[in-house]
Design a protein around this motif. Structure first.
Motif, PDB file in Angstrom:
ATOM      1  N   HIS A 109       0.846  -1.194   0.000  1.00  0.00           N
ATOM      2  CA  HIS A 109       0.000   0.000   0.000  1.00  0.00           C
ATOM      3  C   HIS A 109       0.880   1.242   0.000  1.00  0.00           C
ATOM      4  N   LEU A 110       0.631   2.118  -0.966  1.00  0.00           N
ATOM      5  CA  LEU A 110       1.287   3.422  -1.013  1.00  0.00           C
ATOM      6  C   LEU A 110       0.207   4.487  -1.131  1.00  0.00           C
ATOM      7  N   PRO A 111       0.251   5.516  -0.308  1.00  0.00           N
ATOM      8  CA  PRO A 111      -0.692   6.622  -0.488  1.00  0.00           C
ATOM      9  C   PRO A 111      -0.450   7.307  -1.834  1.00  0.00           C
ATOM     10  N   VAL A 112      -1.492   7.831  -2.432  1.00  0.00           N
ATOM     11  CA  VAL A 112      -1.391   8.496  -3.734  1.00  0.00           C
ATOM     12  C   VAL A 112      -0.364   9.628  -3.675  1.00  0.00           C
ATOM     13  N   THR A 113      -0.260  10.281  -2.539  1.00  0.00           N
ATOM     14  CA  THR A 113       0.684  11.394  -2.416  1.00  0.00           C
ATOM     15  C   THR A 113       2.140  10.938  -2.540  1.00  0.00           C
ATOM     16  N   ALA A 120      10.307   4.239 -10.106  1.00  0.00           N
ATOM     17  CA  ALA A 120       9.586   3.508 -11.153  1.00  0.00           C
ATOM     18  C   ALA A 120       9.945   2.026 -11.124  1.00  0.00           C
ATOM     19  N   ALA A 121      11.203   1.714 -10.842  1.00  0.00           N
ATOM     20  CA  ALA A 121      11.621   0.309 -10.793  1.00  0.00           C
ATOM     21  C   ALA A 121      10.861  -0.449  -9.701  1.00  0.00           C
ATOM     22  N   PHE A 122      10.592   0.206  -8.588  1.00  0.00           N
ATOM     23  CA  PHE A 122       9.823  -0.431  -7.519  1.00  0.00           C
ATOM     24  C   PHE A 122       8.375  -0.629  -7.957  1.00  0.00           C
ATOM     25  N   LEU A 123       7.773   0.399  -8.525  1.00  0.00           N
ATOM     26  CA  LEU A 123       6.370   0.312  -8.945  1.00  0.00           C
ATOM     27  C   LEU A 123       6.171  -0.744 -10.025  1.00  0.00           C
ATOM     28  N   ASN A 124       7.159  -0.945 -10.891  1.00  0.00           N
ATOM     29  CA  ASN A 124       7.032  -1.912 -11.975  1.00  0.00           C
ATOM     30  C   ASN A 124       6.998  -3.352 -11.494  1.00  0.00           C
ATOM     31  N   ARG A 125       7.296  -3.603 -10.245  1.00  0.00           N
ATOM     32  CA  ARG A 125       7.274  -4.962  -9.697  1.00  0.00           C
ATOM     33  C   ARG A 125       5.862  -5.432  -9.384  1.00  0.00           C
ATOM     34  N   PHE A 126       4.889  -4.540  -9.406  1.00  0.00           N
ATOM     35  CA  PHE A 126       3.550  -4.860  -8.934  1.00  0.00           C
ATOM     36  C   PHE A 126       2.486  -4.461  -9.943  1.00  0.00           C
ATOM     37  N   GLU A 127       1.321  -5.127  -9.818  1.00  0.00           N
ATOM     38  CA  GLU A 127       0.139  -4.606 -10.488  1.00  0.00           C
ATOM     39  C   GLU A 127      -0.276  -3.380  -9.698  1.00  0.00           C
ATOM     40  N   LYS A 128      -0.828  -2.397 -10.365  1.00  0.00           N
ATOM     41  CA  LYS A 128      -1.170  -1.166  -9.683  1.00  0.00           C
ATOM     42  C   LYS A 128      -2.668  -0.884  -9.781  1.00  0.00           C
ATOM     43  N   TYR A 129      -3.238  -0.518  -8.655  1.00  0.00           N
ATOM     44  CA  TYR A 129      -4.642  -0.141  -8.583  1.00  0.00           C
ATOM     45  C   TYR A 129      -4.741   1.097  -7.716  1.00  0.00           C
ATOM     46  N   ILE A 130      -5.580   2.023  -8.114  1.00  0.00           N
ATOM     47  CA  ILE A 130      -5.858   3.180  -7.280  1.00  0.00           C
ATOM     48  C   ILE A 130      -7.235   2.948  -6.675  1.00  0.00           C
ATOM     49  N   LEU A 131      -7.255   2.874  -5.366  1.00  0.00           N
ATOM     50  CA  LEU A 131      -8.496   2.631  -4.644  1.00  0.00           C
ATOM     51  C   LEU A 131      -8.806   3.808  -3.744  1.00  0.00           C
ATOM     52  N   ALA A 132     -10.013   4.265  -3.813  1.00  0.00           N
ATOM     53  CA  ALA A 132     -10.491   5.309  -2.910  1.00  0.00           C
ATOM     54  C   ALA A 132     -11.260   4.648  -1.771  1.00  0.00           C
ATOM     55  N   SER A 133     -11.478   5.385  -0.730  1.00  0.00           N
ATOM     56  CA  SER A 133     -12.232   4.833   0.397  1.00  0.00           C
ATOM     57  C   SER A 133     -13.626   4.394  -0.046  1.00  0.00           C
ATOM     58  N   SER A 134     -14.195   5.076  -1.031  1.00  0.00           N
ATOM     59  CA  SER A 134     -15.522   4.691  -1.516  1.00  0.00           C
ATOM     60  C   SER A 134     -15.477   3.329  -2.215  1.00  0.00           C
TER      61      SER A 134
END
Length: 164
Positions: A109-113, A120-134
């Motif tokens: 879990h990483l906050p959007v901020t 980028a090399a770290f982020l490329n290791r994972f599937e990425k989803y942006i989830l809001a509290s809603s």
């Protein structure tokens, strides 16, 4: 996000219906090395047991889990002939092979901020989803009776109107 089934502790989608764990480090400067070692040990245990591990605020130990995150696994055949997968996990200056079940899943879990400053090399290791509290609320409410879910959405709208 309706097609994404959120993995929550204890849910069947969490990689293992039997086990899931949420692991966090505080962002206090005094957070000790012992807390980091305990977290790495918990990740190693989750990997060996095939559990789902959610990591939050764990940037301090991401380098220790480099091989695990990159799925750099070595297959070693045990004495009974069963192939087992291992990843090197570092603790301080020591690196040891860690058993990794094929059922193991990990979410970071990483906050959007923090996304703009995340490598980028770290982020490329994972599937990425942006989830809001809603999104999380909607996933949780689908498991409730319709009347309760409707009341919760109405309460959310009322609170949002009040806050605006």
């Amino acid at each position: 996000y309706s097609d994404i089934q959120l993995a929550t502790p204890g849910s069947a989608s969490a990689g293992s219906a039997a086990q899931s764990v949420v692991l966090k480090l505080s962002d206090f400067a005094d957070d000790s090395m012992a807390a980091q070692v305990n977290l790495i040990s918990a990740v190693k245990l989750a990997a060996a047991q095939g559990a789902f591990a959610e990591l939050s605020g764990t940037e301090a130990v991401h380098e220790c889990l480099y091989a695990l995150f990159n799925q750099q696994l070595k297959t070693i055949v045990s004495k009974d002939g069963t192939p087992r997968q291992y990843a090197n996990v570092a603790v301080g200056s020591y690196s040891k092979p860690c058993l990794v079940s094929t059922q193991f899943r990990c979410a970071v879990h990483l906050p959007v901020t923090e996304l703009p400053s995340a490598p980028a090399a770290f982020l490329n290791r994972f599937e990425k989803y942006i989830l809001a509290s809603s999104d999380v609320l909607a996933a949780r409410l689908t498991r409730l009776p319709a009347g309760v879910a409707h009341a919760m959405w109405a309460a959310r709208r009322t609170v949002a109107t009040f806050v605006e």
